[in-house]
Design a protein around this motif. Structure first.
Motif, mmCIF file in Angstrom:
data_model
loop_
_atom_site.group_PDB
_atom_site.id
_atom_site.type_symbol
_atom_site.label_atom_id
_atom_site.label_comp_id
_atom_site.label_asym_id
_atom_site.label_seq_id
_atom_site.Cartn_x
_atom_site.Cartn_y
_atom_site.Cartn_z
ATOM 1 N N THR A 36 0.804 -1.226 0.000
ATOM 2 C CA THR A 36 0.000 0.000 0.000
ATOM 3 C C THR A 36 0.839 1.279 0.000
ATOM 4 O O THR A 36 0.288 2.377 0.127
ATOM 5 N N LYS A 37 2.158 1.154 -0.136
ATOM 6 C CA LYS A 37 3.019 2.355 -0.093
ATOM 7 C C LYS A 37 2.549 3.412 -1.100
ATOM 8 O O LYS A 37 2.114 3.047 -2.200
ATOM 9 N N THR A 38 2.642 4.637 -0.700
ATOM 10 C CA THR A 38 2.220 5.856 -1.431
ATOM 11 C C THR A 38 0.690 6.010 -1.511
ATOM 12 O O THR A 38 0.209 7.065 -1.879
ATOM 13 N N LEU A 78 6.926 -5.363 6.941
ATOM 14 C CA LEU A 78 7.838 -4.315 6.488
ATOM 15 C C LEU A 78 8.737 -4.913 5.413
ATOM 16 O O LEU A 78 9.375 -5.952 5.623
ATOM 17 N N ILE A 79 8.788 -4.235 4.246
ATOM 18 C CA ILE A 79 9.521 -4.795 3.105
ATOM 19 C C ILE A 79 10.632 -3.873 2.606
ATOM 20 O O ILE A 79 11.221 -4.132 1.557
ATOM 21 N N GLY A 80 10.900 -2.784 3.348
ATOM 22 C CA GLY A 80 11.959 -1.867 2.931
ATOM 23 C C GLY A 80 13.031 -1.788 4.004
ATOM 24 O O GLY A 80 12.857 -2.287 5.122
ATOM 25 N N MET A 200 6.627 -9.682 -7.762
ATOM 26 C CA MET A 200 5.938 -8.399 -7.682
ATOM 27 C C MET A 200 4.979 -8.345 -8.883
ATOM 28 O O MET A 200 4.795 -9.350 -9.572
ATOM 29 N N SER A 201 4.374 -7.178 -9.132
ATOM 30 C CA SER A 201 3.318 -7.129 -10.153
ATOM 31 C C SER A 201 3.753 -7.688 -11.507
ATOM 32 O O SER A 201 2.976 -8.336 -12.188
ATOM 33 N N ASN A 202 4.996 -7.432 -11.889
ATOM 34 C CA ASN A 202 5.411 -7.809 -13.244
ATOM 35 C C ASN A 202 5.956 -9.239 -13.361
ATOM 36 O O ASN A 202 6.136 -9.717 -14.469
ATOM 37 N N VAL A 215 3.553 -13.352 -2.498
ATOM 38 C CA VAL A 215 3.857 -12.381 -3.549
ATOM 39 C C VAL A 215 3.497 -10.998 -3.038
ATOM 40 O O VAL A 215 2.496 -10.827 -2.341
ATOM 41 N N ARG A 216 4.320 -10.019 -3.341
ATOM 42 C CA ARG A 216 4.125 -8.655 -2.852
ATOM 43 C C ARG A 216 3.632 -7.783 -4.006
ATOM 44 O O ARG A 216 4.404 -7.468 -4.907
ATOM 45 N N LEU A 217 2.352 -7.434 -3.968
ATOM 46 C CA LEU A 217 1.745 -6.784 -5.123
ATOM 47 C C LEU A 217 1.238 -5.388 -4.805
ATOM 48 O O LEU A 217 0.430 -5.201 -3.897
ATOM 49 N N GLY A 218 1.726 -4.414 -5.564
ATOM 50 C CA GLY A 218 1.253 -3.037 -5.438
ATOM 51 C C GLY A 218 0.477 -2.629 -6.685
ATOM 52 O O GLY A 218 -0.748 -2.609 -6.710
ATOM 53 N N THR A 219 1.222 -2.324 -7.738
ATOM 54 C CA THR A 219 0.657 -1.759 -8.969
ATOM 55 C C THR A 219 -0.522 -2.549 -9.525
ATOM 56 O O THR A 219 -1.541 -1.954 -9.915
ATOM 57 N N ILE A 220 -0.401 -3.851 -9.567
ATOM 58 C CA ILE A 220 -1.463 -4.644 -10.200
ATOM 59 C C ILE A 220 -2.769 -4.567 -9.407
ATOM 60 O O ILE A 220 -3.853 -4.734 -9.972
ATOM 61 N N ALA A 224 -0.967 2.527 -10.780
ATOM 62 C CA ALA A 224 0.367 3.120 -10.727
ATOM 63 C C ALA A 224 0.504 4.035 -9.513
ATOM 64 O O ALA A 224 -0.468 4.650 -9.085
ATOM 65 N N ARG A 225 1.716 4.074 -8.961
ATOM 66 C CA ARG A 225 1.979 4.952 -7.814
ATOM 67 C C ARG A 225 2.291 6.348 -8.303
ATOM 68 O O ARG A 225 2.954 6.522 -9.317
ATOM 69 N N SER A 226 1.845 7.341 -7.531
ATOM 70 C CA SER A 226 2.094 8.725 -7.931
ATOM 71 C C SER A 226 3.513 9.145 -7.598
ATOM 72 O O SER A 226 4.103 9.989 -8.264
#
Ligand SMILES: *Cc1c(COP(=O)(O)O)cnc(C)c1O
Length: 227
Positions: A36-38, A78-80, A200-202, A215-220, A224-226
């Motif tokens: 959920t970052k950003t 936490l993934i960063g 990840m998404s790709n 699996v760690r999914l953001g974009t999909i 897209a993140r701003s």
């Protein structure tokens, strides 16, 4: 309503995960960790409504206010990269997936021990050899695995890796299978290392074919993140 079609996307990704696991034939099942970052707390709520139980952020400063705002019984990952002086912010996290040095391991171990707790961690591995990627080199893992057995307030549950940004399937598979071998090294040292956080998404379908359990999914999921 923002993230209106999230439940549909989660269902579709779920089907793709199951199909990839069948193709891979490794007997793994992968969970979705929604990144959920950003995005705001609305993304966290939308994820929960769509049936997601695990969410991830890559910065504690961003995660903590969202965690407080959401007030949901989600598991936070936490993934960063985590700075050693920020380990106290791990309060409320289910798992640190980005354990990238023994010095950080010491700091987290002390933090957990002081609280009479045990912290679940994944060892971040740099399985692609890229200079820009953090984490332990595969060649350094056996030594790190031995050293980590002495950090009694850490429970080493597996590895996390990021593949290079490429569509070259051979490169992706080589990276993911190296991470899988890294997980075996941790297990051989006696750690309960059964989790492979990769994809990840790709590249998540290839990751699951190669044995991913997470699996760690953001974009999909969220678009897209701003930033
Ligand atoms: C941002 C991030 C992700 C999600 O990436 P997407 O390509 O948007 O799915 C996964 N893992 C880590 C470590 C990240 O920082």
């Amino acid at each position: 309503m923002p993230f209106e079609d999230l439940a549909e996307r989660v269902a579709e990704v779920g089907e793709r995960l199951a199909a990839a696991a069948r193709r891979g034939g490794r007997g793994n099942r992968a969970i979705i960790v929604a990144v959920t970052k950003t995005h705001g707390a609305d993304a966290v709520h939308a994820a929960w409504s769509a049936g997601i139980q695990d969410v991830a952020e890559n910065r504690v400063q961003e995660a903590v206010p969202k965690m407080r705002a959401a007030q949901l019984p989600l598991r936070w990952h936490l993934i960063g990269h985590l700075q050693r002086n920020k380990v106290k912010h791990l309060d409320g996290f289910e798992m640190l997936q980005s354990l990238d040095s023994l010095r950080l391991a010491d700091a987290v171990d002390h933090y957990a021990r002081d609280r009479g707790a045990v912290m679940d961690v994944l060892v971040q591995v740099n399985a692609s050899g890229e200079q820009t990627k953090g984490g332990f080199e595969i060649a350094a893992l056996a030594e790190a695995a031995a050293a980590l057995t002495e950090r009694r307030s850490l429970r080493v549950r597996g590895v996390m890796t990021m593949a290079p940004y490429t569509e070259d399937e051979r490169v992706l598979r080589a990276t993911f299978s190296a991470a899988r071998a890294g997980c075996d090294v941790l297990r051989q040292a006696g750690h309960p290392a059964t989790e492979l956080s990769m994809g990840m998404s790709n590249d998540y379908e290839i990751a699951v074919e190669e044995g991913a359990t997470c699996v760690r999914l953001g974009t999909i999921l969220f678009g897209a993140r701003s930033s």
